[in-house]
Every structure is written in structure tokens, then in C-alpha cells.
Design a protein around this motif. Structure first.
Motif, short mmCIF file in Angstrom:
data_model
loop_
_atom_site.label_atom_id
_atom_site.label_comp_id
_atom_site.label_asym_id
_atom_site.label_seq_id
_atom_site.Cartn_x
_atom_site.Cartn_y
_atom_site.Cartn_z
N UNK A 13 0.82 -1.21 0.00
CA UNK A 13 0.00 0.00 0.00
C UNK A 13 0.86 1.27 0.00
N UNK A 14 2.19 1.09 -0.09
CA UNK A 14 3.08 2.24 -0.16
C UNK A 14 3.49 2.81 1.19
N UNK A 15 3.35 2.01 2.23
CA UNK A 15 3.68 2.46 3.58
C UNK A 15 4.92 1.76 4.11
N UNK A 16 5.66 2.48 4.93
CA UNK A 16 6.77 1.91 5.69
C UNK A 16 6.41 2.05 7.17
N UNK A 17 7.17 1.38 8.02
CA UNK A 17 6.93 1.52 9.45
C UNK A 17 7.16 2.96 9.89
N UNK A 18 8.13 3.62 9.26
CA UNK A 18 8.42 5.02 9.57
C UNK A 18 7.22 5.90 9.24
N UNK A 19 6.63 5.68 8.09
CA UNK A 19 5.48 6.50 7.69
C UNK A 19 4.30 6.31 8.63
N UNK A 20 4.04 5.06 9.03
CA UNK A 20 2.95 4.78 9.97
C UNK A 20 3.24 5.49 11.30
N UNK A 21 4.47 5.39 11.77
CA UNK A 21 4.85 6.03 13.03
C UNK A 21 4.68 7.55 12.95
N UNK A 22 5.09 8.14 11.84
CA UNK A 22 4.97 9.60 11.68
C UNK A 22 3.50 10.03 11.67
N UNK A 23 2.67 9.27 10.97
CA UNK A 23 1.24 9.60 10.91
C UNK A 23 0.58 9.55 12.29
N UNK A 24 1.06 8.64 13.12
CA UNK A 24 0.48 8.47 14.45
C UNK A 24 1.19 9.32 15.51
N UNK A 25 2.24 10.01 15.10
CA UNK A 25 2.97 10.85 16.05
C UNK A 25 3.78 10.05 17.05
N UNK A 39 5.24 -7.43 20.93
CA UNK A 39 5.96 -7.18 22.17
C UNK A 39 5.20 -6.17 23.03
N UNK A 40 4.49 -5.27 22.37
CA UNK A 40 3.67 -4.28 23.04
C UNK A 40 2.30 -4.26 22.40
N UNK A 41 1.34 -3.72 23.13
CA UNK A 41 -0.03 -3.62 22.64
C UNK A 41 -0.38 -2.16 22.44
N UNK A 42 -0.91 -1.83 21.28
CA UNK A 42 -1.41 -0.50 21.01
C UNK A 42 -2.59 -0.62 20.05
N UNK A 43 -3.77 -0.40 20.58
CA UNK A 43 -4.97 -0.50 19.75
C UNK A 43 -4.94 0.52 18.63
N UNK A 44 -4.33 1.68 18.89
CA UNK A 44 -4.27 2.74 17.88
C UNK A 44 -3.40 2.30 16.70
N UNK A 45 -2.25 1.71 16.97
CA UNK A 45 -1.37 1.23 15.89
C UNK A 45 -2.03 0.07 15.16
N UNK A 46 -2.61 -0.86 15.92
CA UNK A 46 -3.27 -2.01 15.30
C UNK A 46 -4.40 -1.56 14.37
N UNK A 47 -5.20 -0.62 14.82
CA UNK A 47 -6.32 -0.11 14.01
C UNK A 47 -5.80 0.58 12.75
N UNK A 48 -4.74 1.37 12.88
CA UNK A 48 -4.20 2.09 11.71
C UNK A 48 -3.65 1.11 10.67
N UNK A 49 -2.94 0.09 11.12
CA UNK A 49 -2.41 -0.92 10.20
C UNK A 49 -3.57 -1.64 9.51
N UNK A 50 -4.62 -1.93 10.25
CA UNK A 50 -5.80 -2.57 9.67
C UNK A 50 -6.45 -1.67 8.63
#
Length: 89
Positions: A13-25, A39-50
Motif C-alpha cells: 500500500x506504499x507504507x513503511x513503518x516510519x510512515x505509519x509512526x509519523x502519521x500516528x505521532x 511485544x507491546x499492545x497499542x490498539x491505535x497502531x493495530x487499528x491504523x495498520x488494519x
């Protein structure tokens, strides 16, 4: 799905882990990686990846999200008629 599958789905989809992290701050791509490797749980990251990949949370993180059960429609009209008629002799 494992970490590499999710990373590949993001890349398609044209995303990197860096781009996802930047979008989520978030601090950096390690934050996203730690969620994807569970290793960690973050509903916000999980939802964004979904949202990005279009893959349901139940598929990406099956241990955390139970599959949605289909709703069964119950016809109570027959049950009501039976209960009304059962009291009459």
C-alpha cells in the motif's frame, strides 16, 4: 499473520513503518515494529495498520480480537403464539 506478512501488506500500500509512526505521532518505526511483533499492545497502531492494509483486526491480531460472530435472527412470533395458546383449554 506474522510480522513480515504485515510489513509486506503495508509495503504493498506504499507504507513503511516510519510512515505509519509519523502519521500516528510516535517516536519512531520501532514503536510500530514492537506492536507488529506483539511485544507491546497499542490498539491505535493495530487499528491504523488494519485501516491501511484493509485486513480485519481479527486476521492481523487473532489473539487479541475474536472473529465477529454472525448475528442469528430469531423469529419470536411463533413462540409468542404458542405461549398465548398454551394457557387456553
Amino acid at each position: 499473520m506474522d510480522y513480515l506478512d504485515m510489513k509486506y501488506a503495508l509495503a504493498k500500500k506504499g507504507y513503511t513503518l516510519t510512515r505509519v509512526a509519523e502519521e500516528l505521532g510516535l517516536f519512531g518505526p520501532q514503536s510500530v515494529q514492537q506492536v507488529l511483533t506483539r511485544k507491546y499492545i497499542s490498539a491505535r497502531v493495530e487499528k491504523r495498520v488494519s485501516d491501511i492494509t484493509g485486513i480485519p483486526l481479527e486476521v492481523l491480531f487473532p489473539a487479541r480480537y475474536l472473529p465477529a460472530k454472525p448475528h442469528r435472527r430469531v423469529d419470536v412470533s411463533n413462540q409468542l403464539d404458542k405461549s398465548r395458546n398454551s394457557g387456553r383449554a
